[in-house]
Design an enzyme around this catalytic site. Sequence first.
Site, PDB file in Angstrom:
ATOM      1  N   LYS A  25       0.821  -1.222   0.000  1.00 19.81           N
ATOM      2  CA  LYS A  25       0.000   0.000   0.000  1.00 19.81           C
ATOM      3  C   LYS A  25       0.844   1.257   0.000  1.00 19.81           C
ATOM      4  CE  LYS A  25      -3.933  -1.923   2.453  1.00 19.81           C
ATOM      5  NZ  LYS A  25      -4.470  -2.024   3.793  1.00 19.81           N
TER       6      LYS A  25
ATOM      7  N   LYS B  76      -6.354 -10.900  -4.201  1.00 19.62           N
ATOM      8  CA  LYS B  76      -7.377 -11.271  -3.215  1.00 19.62           C
ATOM      9  C   LYS B  76      -8.562 -10.309  -3.280  1.00 19.62           C
ATOM     10  CE  LYS B  76      -6.142  -8.458   0.625  1.00 19.62           C
ATOM     11  NZ  LYS B  76      -6.366  -8.063   1.932  1.00 19.62           N
TER      12      LYS B  76
ATOM     13  N   LYS C 147     -11.458  -4.862   0.158  1.00 19.53           N
ATOM     14  CA  LYS C 147     -12.337  -3.707   0.327  1.00 19.53           C
ATOM     15  C   LYS C 147     -11.899  -2.520  -0.501  1.00 19.53           C
ATOM     16  CE  LYS C 147     -13.021  -4.713   5.178  1.00 19.53           C
ATOM     17  NZ  LYS C 147     -12.540  -4.447   6.499  1.00 19.53           N
TER      18      LYS C 147
HETATM   19  P1  TYM Z   1      -9.165  -6.316   7.586  1.00 22.11           P
HETATM   20  O1  TYM Z   1     -10.187  -5.409   8.151  1.00 22.11           O
HETATM   21  O2  TYM Z   1      -8.410  -5.886   6.387  1.00 22.11           O
HETATM   22  O3  TYM Z   1      -9.849  -7.688   7.260  1.00 22.11           O
HETATM   23  C1  TYM Z   1     -10.673  -8.329   8.201  1.00 22.11           C
HETATM   24  C2  TYM Z   1     -10.454  -9.824   8.141  1.00 22.11           C
HETATM   25  O4  TYM Z   1     -10.831 -10.332   6.873  1.00 22.11           O
HETATM   26  C3  TYM Z   1      -9.765 -11.108   6.333  1.00 22.11           C
HETATM   27  N1  TYM Z   1      -9.798 -11.001   4.867  1.00 22.11           N
HETATM   28  C4  TYM Z   1      -9.869 -12.043   4.046  1.00 22.11           C
HETATM   29  N2  TYM Z   1      -9.943 -13.371   4.277  1.00 22.11           N
HETATM   30  C5  TYM Z   1     -10.027 -14.186   3.191  1.00 22.11           C
HETATM   31  N3  TYM Z   1     -10.040 -13.732   1.916  1.00 22.11           N
HETATM   32  C6  TYM Z   1      -9.967 -12.411   1.643  1.00 22.11           C
HETATM   33  N4  TYM Z   1      -9.993 -11.976   0.392  1.00 22.11           N
HETATM   34  C7  TYM Z   1      -9.879 -11.500   2.729  1.00 22.11           C
HETATM   35  N5  TYM Z   1      -9.802 -10.146   2.812  1.00 22.11           N
HETATM   36  C8  TYM Z   1      -9.747  -9.864   4.131  1.00 22.11           C
HETATM   37  C9  TYM Z   1      -8.515 -10.488   6.920  1.00 22.11           C
HETATM   38  O5  TYM Z   1      -7.423 -11.363   6.868  1.00 22.11           O
HETATM   39  C10 TYM Z   1      -8.967 -10.197   8.339  1.00 22.11           C
HETATM   40  O6  TYM Z   1      -8.891 -11.352   9.134  1.00 22.11           O
HETATM   41  N6  TYM Z   1      -5.340  -5.755  10.782  1.00 22.11           N
HETATM   42  C11 TYM Z   1      -6.652  -6.373  10.574  1.00 22.11           C
HETATM   43  C12 TYM Z   1      -7.670  -5.941  11.607  1.00 22.11           C
HETATM   44  C13 TYM Z   1      -7.207  -6.122  13.007  1.00 22.11           C
HETATM   45  C14 TYM Z   1      -7.118  -7.348  13.707  1.00 22.11           C
HETATM   46  C15 TYM Z   1      -6.636  -7.018  15.007  1.00 22.11           C
HETATM   47  C16 TYM Z   1      -7.403  -8.678  13.370  1.00 22.11           C
HETATM   48  C17 TYM Z   1      -6.801  -5.136  13.833  1.00 22.11           C
HETATM   49  N7  TYM Z   1      -6.468  -5.661  15.048  1.00 22.11           N
HETATM   50  C18 TYM Z   1      -6.397  -8.007  15.965  1.00 22.11           C
HETATM   51  C19 TYM Z   1      -7.166  -9.655  14.339  1.00 22.11           C
HETATM   52  C20 TYM Z   1      -6.664  -9.310  15.611  1.00 22.11           C
HETATM   53  C21 TYM Z   1      -7.151  -5.971   9.202  1.00 22.11           C
HETATM   54  O7  TYM Z   1      -6.733  -4.984   8.658  1.00 22.11           O
HETATM   55  O8  TYM Z   1      -8.146  -6.772   8.727  1.00 22.11           O
END
Ligand code: TYM
Length: 367
Positions: A120, A238, A241
């Site tokens: 990014k 992948k 969003k």
């Molecule tokens: P985020 O908000 O980008 O995504 C949320 C969750 O969705 C999963 N994900 C996917 N899984 C499968 N296929 C996909 N195409 C796909 N796109 C997204 C992500 O892996 C994630 O599990 N840093 C994290 C948020 C966070 C977090 C935490 C998670 C902040 N603190 C503590 C766990 C524990 C994030 O940006 O996820």
Amino acid sequence: MSSKTTILTGLRVNNDLHIGNYLGALLPMIDLAKEHADDYQINLFVPDLHSFTTPIDHSRLQDAIFDTVSNYIALGLPIDHENVHVYRQSFIPAHSELALILSNFTGFGEMFRMTQFKEKGRSIVAQHQNTNIEPSDTHEVEDQSDTTIRKTEENGSVGLFNYPILMAADILLYNARYVPVGDDQTQHLEFTRDIAERINNKFEQELFVLPESVKHQHEFFGKDQGLRVRDLADPTKKMSKSDDTGKGVIFLSDNPEVARKKIMSATTDSYEDVQYDFDKRPGVSNLLDLYTLFGGSQHEFLGQVQYGPLKSAVADKIAAFLGEHQQMRSTVKQATVESHLQHSEQLMNQIANRHLYDVQRAIGLRR
Ligand code: TYM
């Protein structure tokens, strides 16, 4: 309650949730909570302070948070169970303090190696080298700073750079052992283990529980196909969003008929039959995975000479899922969300502050 093993995950609210988020993180968490809430502490939270790592419409943030928690509830999270907690990260200030503490035990190079930042914020370093601005009057200062804010948001802020540290704090604060996340978060989970171990060793005590390795996470949740759901229009990447067109992404809020069209026009390949090969045939393999994850059996389609029937079957499953989900979602009331958030936040503040105090003592901030 806090003596129970903790399972924790969070989803950012930058855009509507999509089926990748659902399959990668929410489904494993909610399925587990439905069956085993008696045995674990289950924390499904909103990392609202993570919202600014990419540009957002700040005036929509409150609605987006409400919407995300409503989705958790509509998808079946047993919200009334005493071991299930939903909360907003920024309502528990200990997250931020622990993140600041952890940042002092994190190497610059360690953060720089994180692929999400590299992807990014690729141009941030080049930008930084080229924006050595020496403004000559006030007017110019304003213009330049507007541009800098915009460029920083677009190309990568320090917040984006060090967000894995805040994520590690989110996990370590509650001593979470299991963290269902998609494949893109693997590196962050490994970093969390590393930093926890480093601090435990330095202060010679079990200050933090190490979250399990990614391999053990997969074994525990037993749902690893969903870990990397791919974009329907461009299955080499992948589902995300931040896809601007939304053509290859199925949002939980998509009209089921719109979703159906996206699936029917999914990119596949020019081979002659349906075969599963995750690397060589990403489009068709993604459809087969989706079919399985939404309850079908891919064997029905393997070897078929046309892709149409597979696409229709996936479209039926997903359209039905969306219809049902949106119906449930429309019954969730704002007051319900608000009261659950407040209740959990009160409790989580107690747990988090107790743990933060142990850390503060160990590093010399408290007697
Ligand atoms: P985020 O908000 O980008 O995504 C949320 C969750 O969705 C999963 N994900 C996917 N899984 C499968 N296929 C996909 N195409 C796909 N796109 C997204 C992500 O892996 C994630 O599990 N840093 C994290 C948020 C966070 C977090 C935490 C998670 C902040 N603190 C503590 C766990 C524990 C994030 O940006 O996820």
